[in-house]
Write an enzyme that holds these catalytic residues in place. Structure first.
Site, PDB file in Angstrom:
ATOM      1  N   HIS A 140      10.503   8.868  -6.383  1.00 28.54           N
ATOM      2  CA  HIS A 140       9.695  10.074  -6.658  1.00 28.54           C
ATOM      3  C   HIS A 140      10.498  11.115  -7.434  1.00 28.54           C
ATOM      4  O   HIS A 140      10.194  12.300  -7.383  1.00 28.54           O
ATOM      5  CB  HIS A 140       9.092  10.663  -5.375  1.00 28.54           C
ATOM      6  CG  HIS A 140       7.983   9.816  -4.829  1.00 28.54           C
ATOM      7  ND1 HIS A 140       6.654  10.112  -5.003  1.00 28.54           N
ATOM      8  CD2 HIS A 140       8.017   8.641  -4.143  1.00 28.54           C
ATOM      9  CE1 HIS A 140       5.910   9.171  -4.433  1.00 28.54           C
ATOM     10  NE2 HIS A 140       6.719   8.263  -3.901  1.00 28.54           N
TER      11      HIS A 140
ATOM     12  N   ASP B  96       8.650   2.525 -13.698  1.00 36.69           N
ATOM     13  CA  ASP B  96       8.328   1.103 -13.568  1.00 36.69           C
ATOM     14  C   ASP B  96       8.244   0.421 -14.930  1.00 36.69           C
ATOM     15  O   ASP B  96       8.781  -0.673 -15.136  1.00 36.69           O
ATOM     16  CB  ASP B  96       6.997   0.927 -12.820  1.00 36.69           C
ATOM     17  CG  ASP B  96       7.007   1.607 -11.473  1.00 36.69           C
ATOM     18  OD1 ASP B  96       8.106   1.975 -11.010  1.00 36.69           O
ATOM     19  OD2 ASP B  96       5.932   1.793 -10.888  1.00 36.69           O
TER      20      ASP B  96
HETATM   21  C1  GLA Z   1       5.587   4.252  -8.129  1.00 40.80           C
HETATM   22  C2  GLA Z   1       5.365   4.895  -9.490  1.00 40.80           C
HETATM   23  C3  GLA Z   1       6.680   5.310 -10.133  1.00 40.80           C
HETATM   24  C4  GLA Z   1       7.538   6.126  -9.169  1.00 40.80           C
HETATM   25  C5  GLA Z   1       7.616   5.453  -7.804  1.00 40.80           C
HETATM   26  C6  GLA Z   1       8.315   6.311  -6.791  1.00 40.80           C
HETATM   27  O1  GLA Z   1       6.241   3.038  -8.285  1.00 40.80           O
HETATM   28  O2  GLA Z   1       4.689   4.007 -10.359  1.00 40.80           O
HETATM   29  O3  GLA Z   1       6.422   6.032 -11.323  1.00 40.80           O
HETATM   30  O4  GLA Z   1       7.068   7.444  -9.065  1.00 40.80           O
HETATM   31  O5  GLA Z   1       6.334   5.116  -7.296  1.00 40.80           O
HETATM   32  O6  GLA Z   1       9.636   6.451  -7.110  1.00 40.80           O
END
Ligand code: GLA
Length: 378
Positions: A34, A168
């Site tokens: 996050h 991601d």
């Molecule tokens: C999900 C979101 C990412 C990131 C994570 C928490 O995977 O797609 O962008 O915010 O949660 O780190």
């Protein structure tokens, strides 16, 4: 195997051979949760579980997509409105929608994925990045890997409606074998850091709790809102601009919940930088401590863990992991642990037994190897 399945699936669905097959990996985040949408730091690896897309351009502007997931074929016509009820096909067709100005034709596509869905390993980014890479090539769109990552994120934000950050897709586009990718989510600069785990007999274990989660639901969004509220109250454009020295002032100015959410982000950014240093120095004991501190911060301050994830972390430590933490957006999904490969069987048995005793679903425990980002396979 999955590469062949994608080719065969395409042949069965569309009656011809595909023009090519492209793939992109899921990711496991080592540390930095996050922090991405707060312009901070993250440190994920691409994993050896990939999504494959077999794809051919068409003569018209229709985009058709089917997969091993269900028996349906989903359609979207470029330059028309996105149809409703696209289910999982929102991810790949959303990418086509974002890239519509580069489109030279429609396409037929068939998807096969090894990335478990709902496990916090970014099955969605793997779909987005494999499709974006394929379309970049067949449309000669000339986008860089970073641009393709942003396209995947835009599909997720604007078409799927999940207010997620850039981690991601960047991991899925830019990951490398045997390395973790440190991403500065403000500048989008990346640095590959060799993992060197295998030379020490260590692996990254994943304990998928099978507690499903979705980031288009309220929990993820409310955490993001709290971070934005905290930054605004502190007079900064993002929490990236605050450091641990600001914590006393933050505690004074913010209500308790907002303070704890923001404290997680500020301390997590520092932990990522420390983790990168520890890995570079080969100080795995320190890396392990940081993973545990990160988990505690998500459990107690950011409040995105669930009892199954806390249990998974405890059990991994009981069998002798170097460190462990929940990975991904939270509210379910998986924990990761850095652990001696020879202890994997023990970890699997211990988790299975204790999860059953506690009345939890049976966890899926496996190891992942840091793997390369999106590529053309055939
Ligand atoms: C999900 C979101 C990412 C990131 C994570 C928490 O995977 O797609 O962008 O915010 O949660 O780190």
């Amino acid at each position: 195997m999955s590469l062949e399945k994608a080719k065969i699936g395409f042949l069965e669905a569309f009656g011809t051979e595909p023009a090519g097959v492209w793939s992109a990996p899921g990711r496991a985040n080592l540390i930095g949760e996050h922090t991405d949408y707060n312009n901070g730091f993250v440190f994920p690896v691409g994993i050896d579980r990939r999504t494959y897309v077999a794809l051919s351009p068409r003569k018209d502007m229709l985009c058709r997509i089917s997969s091993a997931l269900d028996a349906k074929t989903y359609e979207y016509e470029i330059s028309k409105k996105m149809p409703k009820n696209l289910d999982w096909a929102l991810y790949p067709l959303g990418v086509a929608w974002v890239m519509r100005e580069s489109a030279k034709s429609g396409f037929d596509a068939y998807i096969v994925s090894d990335v478990p869905v709902g496990a916090g390993l970014s099955s969605s980014a793997a779909i987005e990045c494999s499709v974006a890479t394929a379309l970049n090539e067949i449309w000669s769109a000339g986008k860089s890997r970073q641009e393709l990552a942003l396209i995947g994120q835009q599909a997720e934000n604007e078409v799927v409606g999940a207010p997620t950050g850039i981690m991601d897709q960047t991991a899925s586009m830019l990951a490398q074998k045997d390395a973790a990718v440190m991403i500065d989510c403000q500048s989008l600069e990346t640095e590959l850091v060799p993992m060197g785990l295998s030379s020490q007999g260590l692996v990254v274990a994943v304990i998928d709790t099978r507690v499903a989660h979705r980031h288009s639901d309220g929990g993820y969004r409310s955490r993001r809102d709290a971070c934005e509220k905290g930054a605004k109250k502190m007079g900064v454009s993002s929490l990236r601009e605050l450091g641990e020295a600001d914590l006393p002032q933050m505690e004074e100015k913010l209500d308790d919940v907002t303070y704890r959410r923001c404290k997680h982000v500020v301390t997590e950014n520092r932990r990522v930088l420390d983790a990168v240093e520890s890995l570079k120095k080969g100080d795995l004991a320190r890396l392990g401590e940081l993973l545990l501190q990160s988990h505690a911060s998500m459990r107690d301050d950011f409040e995105i863990s669930v009892v199954e994830l806390d249990t998974a972390v405890e059990l991994a430590m009981e069998v002798g992991a170097v460190g462990a933490r929940m990975t991904g957006g939270g509210f379910g999904g998986a924990a990761i642990a850095i652990i001696d490969e020879s202890k994997m069987e023990l970890l699997r048995e211990h988790c299975k037994a204790i999860f059953a005793k506690k009345g939890f679903a049976e966890p899926n425990v496996f190891s992942v190897a840091p793997s390369e980002g999106a590529r053309k396979d055939a």
